[in-house]
Design an enzyme around this catalytic site. Structure first.
Site, PDB file in Angstrom:
ATOM      1  N   ASP A  61       0.846  -1.192   0.000  1.00  0.00           N
ATOM      2  CA  ASP A  61       0.000   0.000   0.000  1.00  0.00           C
ATOM      3  C   ASP A  61       0.883   1.244   0.000  1.00  0.00           C
ATOM      4  O   ASP A  61       1.818   1.354   0.801  1.00  0.00           O
ATOM      5  CB  ASP A  61      -0.910   0.004   1.228  1.00  0.00           C
ATOM      6  CG  ASP A  61      -1.942   1.118   1.170  1.00  0.00           C
ATOM      7  OD1 ASP A  61      -3.001   0.904   0.549  1.00  0.00           O
ATOM      8  OD2 ASP A  61      -1.679   2.202   1.728  1.00  0.00           O
ATOM      9  N   ASN A  96      -2.435  12.975  -3.830  1.00  0.00           N
ATOM     10  CA  ASN A  96      -3.532  13.443  -4.692  1.00  0.00           C
ATOM     11  C   ASN A  96      -3.953  14.865  -4.337  1.00  0.00           C
ATOM     12  O   ASN A  96      -4.172  15.708  -5.219  1.00  0.00           O
ATOM     13  CB  ASN A  96      -4.734  12.502  -4.569  1.00  0.00           C
ATOM     14  CG  ASN A  96      -4.653  11.322  -5.515  1.00  0.00           C
ATOM     15  OD1 ASN A  96      -3.997  11.397  -6.553  1.00  0.00           O
ATOM     16  ND2 ASN A  96      -5.306  10.228  -5.155  1.00  0.00           N
ATOM     17  N   ASP A 125      -2.034   9.390 -10.499  1.00  0.00           N
ATOM     18  CA  ASP A 125      -2.042   8.293 -11.482  1.00  0.00           C
ATOM     19  C   ASP A 125      -0.625   7.956 -11.940  1.00  0.00           C
ATOM     20  O   ASP A 125      -0.277   6.790 -12.131  1.00  0.00           O
ATOM     21  CB  ASP A 125      -2.891   8.681 -12.690  1.00  0.00           C
ATOM     22  CG  ASP A 125      -4.384   8.685 -12.379  1.00  0.00           C
ATOM     23  OD1 ASP A 125      -4.773   8.168 -11.312  1.00  0.00           O
ATOM     24  OD2 ASP A 125      -5.156   9.220 -13.201  1.00  0.00           O
ATOM     25  N   GLU A 173      -4.880   2.453  -4.100  1.00  0.00           N
ATOM     26  CA  GLU A 173      -3.421   2.534  -4.061  1.00  0.00           C
ATOM     27  C   GLU A 173      -2.817   1.271  -3.471  1.00  0.00           C
ATOM     28  O   GLU A 173      -1.677   1.268  -3.014  1.00  0.00           O
ATOM     29  CB  GLU A 173      -2.975   3.756  -3.240  1.00  0.00           C
ATOM     30  CG  GLU A 173      -3.259   3.682  -1.756  1.00  0.00           C
ATOM     31  CD  GLU A 173      -4.639   4.216  -1.365  1.00  0.00           C
ATOM     32  OE1 GLU A 173      -4.826   4.527  -0.180  1.00  0.00           O
ATOM     33  OE2 GLU A 173      -5.522   4.311  -2.241  1.00  0.00           O
TER      34      GLU A 173
END
Length: 419
Positions: A253, A261, A270, A297
């Site tokens: 993770d 973000n 992304d 993620e």
């Protein structure tokens, strides 16, 4: 195999086969049932007609030694076909066996035909017509490698012309006309065969593209969660149970991904996902391990035949690679990233009934959250125990692998002590 890589599906213009050996082998396996069915039908059909045309030998030559020789040759064609069918029954999954049977049938059939032409030279025009039909069968109807079929067809044509010139009574113009017609038959057969071979491979590439899209995540190129649950993990668990091997799940993770973000925007997020996915895929064993995008993620790695120590070493290499290779994005620049890992190893030589897909993923996920709570950029590991199955995951025998600790090795000793 990655359908997005054009080189893997490039077709050799001479052989009309995929240049990539693995891709060509996968294509042949994909068409094996169709090839076997077509080969069965063609061999039986051609053998029946070879035997039936023995009546023409009797009509042309009467009953005698030559007729018997030709009948033995025709029987040899039928015997070759029957033996080939028996071989295919025993070697039904062998691509080479299919090629061998097809080539043997073509060679024996053409050799017998040459024998017939030798002993019945007065019927050269009819034999030329028969050869044209046989060439179409060799090029189009008998599934074989094109280079082999082409070699057999050209050799048979050359042998026929030599026999016709030596034994026949054709005029020069008739011989030239016959040769040109046979050349035309070879040309049409070769063009048709090339078209079929290319169309089959184009169809296969399109099918692989569709399959790729159905089982892969469109952003990262990793396997998607649907494929994990429907095929990948059940298959790997069944294989590990059957072979009594280790199987390890690693949950990865990205740390503080929401902050990335919020700070840099979703396009940069992304780019981070794509970068880390590429690292995970590049540093795992191709065609052995699998990388799955499990959540936003979160990635899940399925490591086949990998014990706890091997999985921890792999997880540490991945953790260090993510730290050492920040994402470089045109607008936002270099973005440092870390990741946390939960590693769950299962020894299927002793694991019994509790190691199900759901329970293994839940245990690996719980280990990941332990790593998150331990401060992130770290690894938490555990070995599956049937004795602990059904209880809370925290009851599993665990050991912490702290990536920041200077005495993190030897791993096995730490694990034995924790046990």
């Amino acid at each position: 195999m990655n359908p997005e890589s054009p080189s893997e599906f490039a077709i050799d213009p001479v052989r009309v086969e995929f240049r990539n050996v693995e891709t060509e082998r996968a294509f042949q396996r994909h068409h094996l049932i169709r090839s076997r069915s077509s080969l069965h039908l063609t061999l039986l059909f051609c053998s029946a007609f070879y035997l039936a045309f023995a009546m023409t030998d009797v009509a042309a030559l009467g009953y005698g030694r030559v007729t018997l020789v030709l009948f033995v040759g025709r029987m040899l064609v039928a015997i070759t076909a029957v033996m080939g069918l028996y071989l295919l029954r025993d070697q039904s999954e062998s691509i080479v066996a299919h090629w061998f049977v097809a080539s043997a049938a073509e060679v024996v059939g053409m050799a017998t035909f040459a024998l017939i032409v030798w002993f019945r030279p007065s019927e050269i025009p009819w034999h030329a017509m028969s050869l044209c039909i046989m060439l179409m069968v060799v090029y189009v109807f008998i599934p074989n490698r094109l280079v082999i079929a082409k070699g057999i067809a050209i050799a048979a044509t050359a042998a026929f012309i030599l026999i016709a010139v030596e034994k026949g009574t054709l005029t020069g113009s008739d011989a030239l006309t016959m040769s040109m017609l046979l050349l035309l038959a070879n040309s049409f057969g070769l063009v048709a065969a090339r078209r079929y071979h290319r169309l089959w491979r184009d169809e296969y590439r399109a099918l692989m593209d569709l399959k790729h899209q159905s089982i892969r995540d469109h952003l990262t190129g990793c396997y998607n969660r649907r494929h994990l649950h429907e095929a990948l993990l059940p298959m790997e668990i069944a294989r590990a149970e059957r072979s009594r091997h280790w199987l390890t799940l690693v949950v990865c993770d990205i740390d503080h991904f929401k902050r990335i973000n919020d700070t840099f925007g979703h396009q940069t997020g992304d780019a981070v996902l794509q970068h880390i996915a590429a690292l995970l895929q590049a540093m795992t064993r191709r065609h052995v391990d699998s990388v799955v995008r499990y959540g936003g993620e979160e990635f899940l790695l399925v490591l086949s035949q990998t014990d706890l120590d091997g999985a921890l070493s792999a997880a540490e290499r991945l953790r260090a690679a993510i730290v050492d290779n920040p994402t470089v994005e045109a607008v936002s620049g270099s973005i440092p990233t870390t990741a946390s890992f939960g590693v769950l190893a299962v020894d299927f030589s002793i694991a019994a009934h509790g190691a199900t897909e759901k329970s293994l993923i839940a245990a690996a996920d719980a280990l990941l959250y332990e790593a998150k709570e331990a401060g992130r950029n770290s690894i938490r590991c555990g070995e599956w125990s049937d004795a602990a199955a059904g209880r809370v995951v925290g009851s599993l025998p665990l050991t912490i692998y702290d990536s920041g600790s200077p005495d993190r090795y030897p791993l096995h000793a730490d694990w034995a002590e924790a046990q």
